[in-house]
Design a protein around this motif. Structure first.
Motif, mmCIF file in Angstrom:
data_model
loop_
_atom_site.group_PDB
_atom_site.id
_atom_site.type_symbol
_atom_site.label_atom_id
_atom_site.label_comp_id
_atom_site.label_asym_id
_atom_site.label_seq_id
_atom_site.Cartn_x
_atom_site.Cartn_y
_atom_site.Cartn_z
ATOM 1 N N ALA A 22 -21.489 1.349 -4.686
ATOM 2 C CA ALA A 22 -21.052 2.281 -3.491
ATOM 3 C C ALA A 22 -21.002 1.145 -2.060
ATOM 4 O O ALA A 22 -20.080 1.689 -1.325
ATOM 5 N N LEU A 25 -17.345 -0.094 -2.140
ATOM 6 C CA LEU A 25 -16.607 1.056 -1.810
ATOM 7 C C LEU A 25 -16.433 1.311 -0.210
ATOM 8 O O LEU A 25 -15.512 1.555 0.424
ATOM 9 N N HIS A 29 -13.539 0.887 2.246
ATOM 10 C CA HIS A 29 -12.971 2.137 2.946
ATOM 11 C C HIS A 29 -12.752 1.521 4.477
ATOM 12 O O HIS A 29 -11.971 2.092 5.043
ATOM 13 N N TRP A 51 -6.349 6.114 -0.898
ATOM 14 C CA TRP A 51 -7.297 6.357 -1.409
ATOM 15 C C TRP A 51 -8.712 6.076 -0.799
ATOM 16 O O TRP A 51 -9.498 6.952 -0.733
ATOM 17 N N LEU A 52 -8.628 4.739 -0.712
ATOM 18 C CA LEU A 52 -9.797 4.125 0.089
ATOM 19 C C LEU A 52 -9.914 4.818 1.411
ATOM 20 O O LEU A 52 -10.946 4.866 1.932
ATOM 21 N N HIS A 55 -10.787 8.732 0.652
ATOM 22 C CA HIS A 55 -11.874 9.294 -0.396
ATOM 23 C C HIS A 55 -13.000 8.330 -0.488
ATOM 24 O O HIS A 55 -14.178 8.826 -1.032
ATOM 25 N N ALA A 56 -12.896 7.245 -0.378
ATOM 26 C CA ALA A 56 -14.118 6.111 -0.634
ATOM 27 C C ALA A 56 -15.212 6.460 0.381
ATOM 28 O O ALA A 56 -16.419 5.902 -0.205
ATOM 29 N N ARG A 57 -15.158 7.038 1.409
ATOM 30 C CA ARG A 57 -16.173 7.251 2.379
ATOM 31 C C ARG A 57 -17.328 8.056 1.606
ATOM 32 O O ARG A 57 -18.514 8.062 2.117
ATOM 33 N N ALA A 59 -18.761 7.419 -0.843
ATOM 34 C CA ALA A 59 -19.627 6.906 -1.618
ATOM 35 C C ALA A 59 -21.057 6.946 -0.777
ATOM 36 O O ALA A 59 -22.201 6.520 -1.541
#
Length: 378
Positions: A22, A25, A29, A51-52, A55-57, A59
């Motif tokens: 995590a 990510l 991000h 996507w990063l 959406h990666a946030r 994590a």
């Protein structure tokens, strides 16, 4: 390796894997969210960068759930009520997290000043005021509405709030008197999870307070108690009902990907959180353990490191997609190296200075991150 360290590695390998993964990510991000390198590199892999960025946030939910899992382990390992000195425990939690956090914020101030001499970008913060520095030192920057000095600074304050809330629930449940009620502490946490998921987490105005995040944190605590192999079938059934049905109902009423991820992580911890790997796990286990161990330090220092690399590539490297993509890779690697150095020479020594008695063990911090103003996975 000492026997006690081998045992810890064996017990917490899944948690170290979750935290280490995590944390990567979160770093990626922030690299995608705070340009300018990502603005140019996006031409090569637009879907990945987007996507990063978008959406990666989420994590951060991994850290929230793992934090609740470990806090339940230390504060109420059997789910029994009672706590003699809650304020001392909360103070120790603050002294565990705040000193390295303050050191990292000072690094962020220096990095912003240095980066500002090389580039102009909205990720660079102006020189801080004394009020701003004081609010960060007291972990009150979020509730006072003061701009953060670094991305992810909100999480350290929320971690202390959540730990304090769980500690006070344990203390309060023990003050009700009468015979010990083994269902009381898990029951109070389940009520808190329901209130968070069905009300507070649906209102962004609460995202600087613990109740907004307690749904995910409490799911981690429920996963710890439910995974106890000695738990009676009836108690296990009730815990699983709370663990599965409360977020299930919340998702049906208002689907939130962050809560779906929190539920998935809680289920994973219930199934495998207490599992021990084979005794001959090899160097792979050591790598997993180390990435989990330094994850808090990586979280604390990665933003100033990424800011400096962004500034250097903006000043000295052509605005060409491949070159700027290399810059993102350099920033990622530099963040890991800086996190390892910070862990060895800042977090660990400060932990020794503010060390607590062995009789009190609090949960391992869950790293996180996300951005400053309400962008993150809150």
């Amino acid at each position: 390796m000492p026997a006690e360290n081998r045992e810890r590695n064996k017990q917490f390998v899944l948690i170290d894997l979750l935290k280490g993964g995590a944390a990567q990510l979160i770093v990626l991000h922030h690299l995608a969210f705070y340009g300018p390198m990502s603005d140019h590199a996006r031409l090569l892999l637009p879907a990945l960068v987007d996507w990063l960025y978008d959406h990666a946030r989420i994590a951060v939910q991994v850290f929230l759930v793992v934090g609740g899992f470990l806090a339940a382990k230390s504060l109420s390992p059997d789910g029994l009520p009672g706590m003699k000195h809650p304020l001392q425990l909360i103070q120790r939690r603050y002294l565990k997290l705040a000193p390295p956090f303050i050191a990292a914020m000072l690094l962020a101030v220096l990095a912003s000043a240095w980066a500002g001499s090389w580039m102009r970008h909205d990720s660079i913060s102006p020189p801080p005021t004394l009020v701003q520095l004081g609010a960060h030192a007291l972990l009150l920057h979020g509730v006072l509405g003061i701009e953060s000095l670094s991305a992810g600074a909100w999480y350290v304050a929320i971690d202390v709030q959540l730990y304090a809330l769980l500690t006070l629930l344990a203390w309060f449940s023990g003050r009700l008197g009468g015979q010990p009620r083994p269902w009381l502490m898990p029951g109070l946490v389940a009520v808190g999870v329901a209130a968070s998921l069905l009300h507070f987490n649906r209102d962004a105005d609460w995202d600087v307070w613990a109740p907004y995040f307690f749904g995910s944190y409490g799911l981690g605590a429920l996963a710890w108690w439910a995974s106890d192999p000695g738990r009676r079938p009836r108690a296990l059934a009730l815990l699983l009902a709370a663990l599965l049905l409360l977020p299930g109902v919340a998702l049906l009423l208002d689907f939130r990907s962050r809560i779906a991820l929190a539920l998935a992580v809680a289920c994973l911890l219930f199934l495998f959180g207490r599992r021990r790997p084979a005794s001959r796990a090899g160097s792979g286990l050591a790598v997993i353990h180390y990435t989990g161990k330094i994850s808090f330090s990586v979280f604390l220092v990665h933003f100033p490191v990424c800011l400096l690399v962004n500034a250097a590539f903006a000043r000295f490297v052509p605005e060409q997609a491949h070159a700027q993509a290399v810059g993102m890779l350099v920033a990622w690697i530099a963040s890991l190296l800086a996190g390892a150095a910070f862990f060895r020479w800042v977090e660990t020594p400060l932990g020794d200075v503010f060390s607590r008695p062995r009789s009190v063990v609090d949960g391992t911090v869950s790293v996180p991150a996300v951005t400053r103003p309400r962008h993150s996975a809150r």
